[in-house]
Design a protein around this motif. Structure first.
Motif, PDB file in Angstrom:
ATOM      1  N   CYS A   1       0.845  -1.194   0.000  1.00 16.70           N
ATOM      2  CA  CYS A   1       0.000   0.000   0.000  1.00 16.70           C
ATOM      3  C   CYS A   1       0.885   1.251   0.000  1.00 16.70           C
ATOM      4  O   CYS A   1       1.864   1.328   0.734  1.00 16.70           O
ATOM      5  CB  CYS A   1      -0.923   0.023   1.217  1.00 16.70           C
TER       6      CYS A   1
ATOM      7  N   ASN B   1      -8.998   4.723   5.587  1.00 13.95           N
ATOM      8  CA  ASN B   1      -8.968   3.330   5.128  1.00 13.95           C
ATOM      9  C   ASN B   1      -8.941   3.152   3.612  1.00 13.95           C
ATOM     10  O   ASN B   1      -9.296   2.085   3.117  1.00 13.95           O
ATOM     11  CB  ASN B   1     -10.166   2.553   5.710  1.00 13.95           C
ATOM     12  N   VAL B   2      -8.486   4.137   2.886  1.00 13.88           N
ATOM     13  CA  VAL B   2      -8.399   3.923   1.439  1.00 13.88           C
ATOM     14  C   VAL B   2      -7.063   3.284   1.038  1.00 13.88           C
ATOM     15  O   VAL B   2      -6.988   2.643   0.008  1.00 13.88           O
ATOM     16  CB  VAL B   2      -8.620   5.202   0.605  1.00 13.88           C
ATOM     17  N   ARG B   3      -6.022   3.469   1.872  1.00 18.92           N
ATOM     18  CA  ARG B   3      -4.759   2.806   1.542  1.00 18.92           C
ATOM     19  C   ARG B   3      -4.599   1.585   2.440  1.00 18.92           C
ATOM     20  O   ARG B   3      -3.755   1.530   3.322  1.00 18.92           O
ATOM     21  CB  ARG B   3      -3.608   3.774   1.713  1.00 18.92           C
ATOM     22  N   THR B   4      -5.476   0.636   2.228  1.00 19.97           N
ATOM     23  CA  THR B   4      -5.451  -0.601   3.007  1.00 19.97           C
ATOM     24  C   THR B   4      -5.632  -1.777   2.057  1.00 19.97           C
ATOM     25  O   THR B   4      -6.190  -1.637   0.974  1.00 19.97           O
ATOM     26  CB  THR B   4      -6.567  -0.636   4.061  1.00 19.97           C
ATOM     27  N   CYS B   5      -5.152  -2.929   2.516  1.00 17.13           N
ATOM     28  CA  CYS B   5      -5.252  -4.148   1.719  1.00 17.13           C
ATOM     29  C   CYS B   5      -5.417  -5.320   2.692  1.00 17.13           C
ATOM     30  O   CYS B   5      -5.361  -5.125   3.908  1.00 17.13           O
ATOM     31  CB  CYS B   5      -4.001  -4.312   0.855  1.00 17.13           C
TER      32      CYS B   5
END
Lengths: 97, 494, 86
Positions: C48, C57-61
């Motif tokens: 990420c 929480n948009v740069r999460t995996c």
């Protein structure tokens, strides 16, 4: 190795499991028996024997510092039991002043 | 029984390539078989009829258009419900993950799809792969197709029972201490635990990370080889994945055992084994000798400490891996006034008794003051067991032993005594600790008409010789793997 | 930073001392905890991107969310930077 109910409650606290009294009592005996069996590892392997954490030794396994796609915004919290506005909802952690 | 569900995978592939049957026909025959058998066996937590048929039709369309299809094209497969399938419930047979839909596919699942295997369902298992009977599923127990009052073994009992019941020619299980081999032995099919690191663990829901390994299940050795070749290979998303080529199992598969040295493990032929297992396994080893193998006795002096070491290492790693189930990001949540109460109540309600037991053992073993005496000491024993194997393989190509000390036991028989259940895995655990490959091959029936498995073991990355020896014995024995006899599936499903 | 009273210099009549005298009886022991933000393009254990200012929480995996079955992979650049820093 014989555990007391206080030992079991202490471990349950560390493991974050809210055990019932019946569970604590059952686990006291079961864990004592299992640990007594496991204690046999002390009969062999002196301190000069090195421990093995992984059977196939691989070292320095890294990843390139190259960005990969993240999850789509709506998928990150899709699995959450409670979510709100793209956030994970939990009970209050910090007390009111 | 429909001839398509009686056939093995290699046979089905031949028919499909000759265009004598379609992938849709193969798939429909197996879905019909599941509808007949699963009310009795309960191998599946969830069947995936529509997705399976859609995939089969797509394969047929590509075949008609002269396009490429994968190495497992049109072959139905039972997938243990511990491997993540994107958007499809993956439960680990646990209440804590009962409605969990992963946002991604496991590497093995991706490879199976690329190979065009038809996943017909997600198979039952012991919760989080902790158990040897499939009775620890939070949902229902699976039954042994050879005797529906008996357990199929575990933890991969659902995948194995599905293959034994002809619900699918192929199955995928995972083996942490014997969880593919022991049920394979109890259900009369082939189950393989590959070398640790040969098959990616990415997307395999972790139990004990240094021991877990995905393995194939089949009713014929060439089928198991085909499946292992399809799922093996380096994965940059698993740091423990071995950077090596996919093993070539087929070149030497039919080479026979003449000239091979087979070591019979003395420590695994002693007390604790049933008479039926002893006589069937001894006869099978004699046949290896008759085929031209040189059979010798070998010793693994520390193997007897394997179960003790395992029940420290596996629970320790389990307690760490399962700390993630806290009711925040996925899975079950039970409300509480504070976050800690919420987490502790979630974990009490979400985990079954065996999972709690192992988390507790692991938490204790890793807690202050006990680490050296337990976890570190168990890892020293692991070193001794690895040295034992190295010494044995200095003079042998493969090792042989029973897979399990007994044949299938009755449901409920061992449920009340965790330790007696743990001892089901006494012969299989050392291979996990050593990271080496092993398989279970059906070699006959005991006096009760229940299957007996022979375990063959090989050095790390020794899969070619392991499959070669198993194939030679399979050809020689020509075992009929169809469940039959009193109380079996044959009496209730034609 | 921690300040430890030096018992050997503690007079019996501490209450009458001035602030300066009081301060002179303490030995200052200063430790610095330095947080350095590495200039990597991605997170420590997953791919990420590290960018600031996005929505939550948009740069999460699956890896950084700790999703079941996911496995961490260590960022080579982060290790290299840590070694360089000593």
């Amino acid at each position: 190795m014989s555990l007391t109910t206080d030992d079991v409650r202490h471990v349950a606290r560390l493991a974050r499991i809210a055990l019932s009294d019946q569970e604590v009592e059952a686990l006291r005996g079961e864990l004592s028996d299992i640990l007594a069996y496991a204690d046999k590892v002390g009969e062999v392997a002196a301190a000069d024997v090195p421990p093995t954490s992984h059977a196939y030794p691989l070292r320095n396994v890294y990843r390139d510092d190259t960005p990969q796609p993240s999850l789509p915004a709506d998928e990150a919290t899709a699995t959450a039991p409670q979510a709100e506005q793209g956030r994970f909802r939990v009970p209050r952690i910090v007390e009111e002043p | 029984m429909h001839p398509l569900v009686a056939a093995d995978a290699v046979g089905l592939q031949r028919l499909l390539k000759a265009r004598e049957v379609s992938a849709t026909e193969i798939t429909q025959a197996h879905l019909d078989r599941i509808a007949d058998t699963d009310p009795h066996v309960s191998a599946f937590i969830r069947t995936l009829d529509q997705a399976a048929l859609d995939h089969a039709r797509d394969i047929d369309r590509r075949l008609s258009a002269g396009q490429e299809v994968g190495a497992l094209a049109g072959l139905p497969l039972a997938l243990k419900d511990i491997l993540c399938t994107k958007g499809v419930e993956t439960t680990c047979a646990s209440r804590v993950l009962q409605h969990y839909r992963p946002p991604y596919d496991a590497t093995v699942v991706r490879k199976l799809r690329q190979a065009d295997a038809i996943v017909v369902g997600k198979a039952n298992m012991d919760e989080f792969a902790m158990g040897s009977s499939c009775e620890n599923s939070a949902f229902f127990p699976t039954r042994n197709p050879w005797d529906l009052e008996r357990v199929p073994g575990g933890s991969s009992g659902g995948s194995v029972a599905a293959v034994a019941a002809n619900d699918a020619p192929l199955g995928i299980g995972t083996d942490t201490g014997g969880s593919v081999r022991q049920p394979a032995a109890l259900c009369g099919v082939i189950g393989v635990k590959p070398t640790y690191g040969l098959v990616s663990r990415f997307g395999l829901i972790a139990f004990a990370s240094s021991l877990d390994q995905v393995g194939p299940i089949a009713r014929a050795v060439p089928d198991a080889a085909l499946l292992l070749e399809a799922i093996a290979g380096h994965d940059p998303r698993d740091a423990t994945s071995i950077p090596t080529d996919v093993p070539d199992l087929h070149t030497t598969l039919e080479a026979g055992v003449e000239g091979l040295r087979v070591g019979v493990v003395s420590e695994f032929m002693g007390a604790g084994m049933s008479d039926g297992v002893r006589s069937v396994v001894t006869a099978a080893i004699d046949r290896l000798g008759a085929l031209g193998a040189e059979v010798v006795d070998v010793s693994l002096p520390h193997a007897g400490y394997g179960v003790s070491a395992y029940y420290l290492i596996a629970p320790s790693e389990c307690s760490s891996n399962l700390s993630r189930y806290d009711g925040v990001r996925y899975g079950l949540r039970v409300d509480g006034e504070t976050t800690e109460q919420m987490m502790a109540s979630t974990r009490d309600a979400g985990f079954g008794p065996e999972v709690k037991r192992r988390i507790m053992i692991g938490t204790y073993a890793l807690s202050a003051g006990y680490y050296d005496a337990y976890y570190a000491q168990a890892q020293r024993v692991r070193t001794l067991i690895i040295r034992d194997y190295e010494a044995a393989y200095a003079g042998c190509d493969v090792l042989a032993s029973p897979t399990s000390p007994t044949t299938a036991f009755k449901l409920g028989e061992r449920a009340a005594d965790p330790l007696s259940m743990y001892l089901s895995d006494v012969y299989t655990i050392p291979s996990n600790l050593a990271g080496a490959p092993a398989l279970s091959l059906p070699v006959g029936l005991d006096d009760d008409g229940l299957p007996v498995g022979l375990q063959l073991m090989a050095p790390v990355l020794g899969e070619p010789v392991l499959f070669r020896a198993a194939r030679a014995l399979e050809r020689e024995l020509a075992i009929d793997s169809t469940p039959r006899g009193n109380g079996s599936l044959a009496q209730v499903a034609a | 930073m921690s300040v430890t009273p030096d018992a050997s210099r503690q007079p019996a009549t501490a209450a009458r001392d001035s602030g300066v005298e009081q301060a002179s009886r303490f030995e200052a022991v200063i430790g610095l905890e330095v947080h350095v933000e590495l200039n990597t393009a991605t997170k420590m254990f997953c791919g990420c991107a590290i960018d600031f200012g996005g929505a939550p929480n948009v740069r999460t995996c699956p890896v950084c969310l700790g999703q079941p079955g996911s496995l961490p992979m260590i960022n080579a650049k982060a290790v290299e930077s840590a070694i360089r820093l000593g």
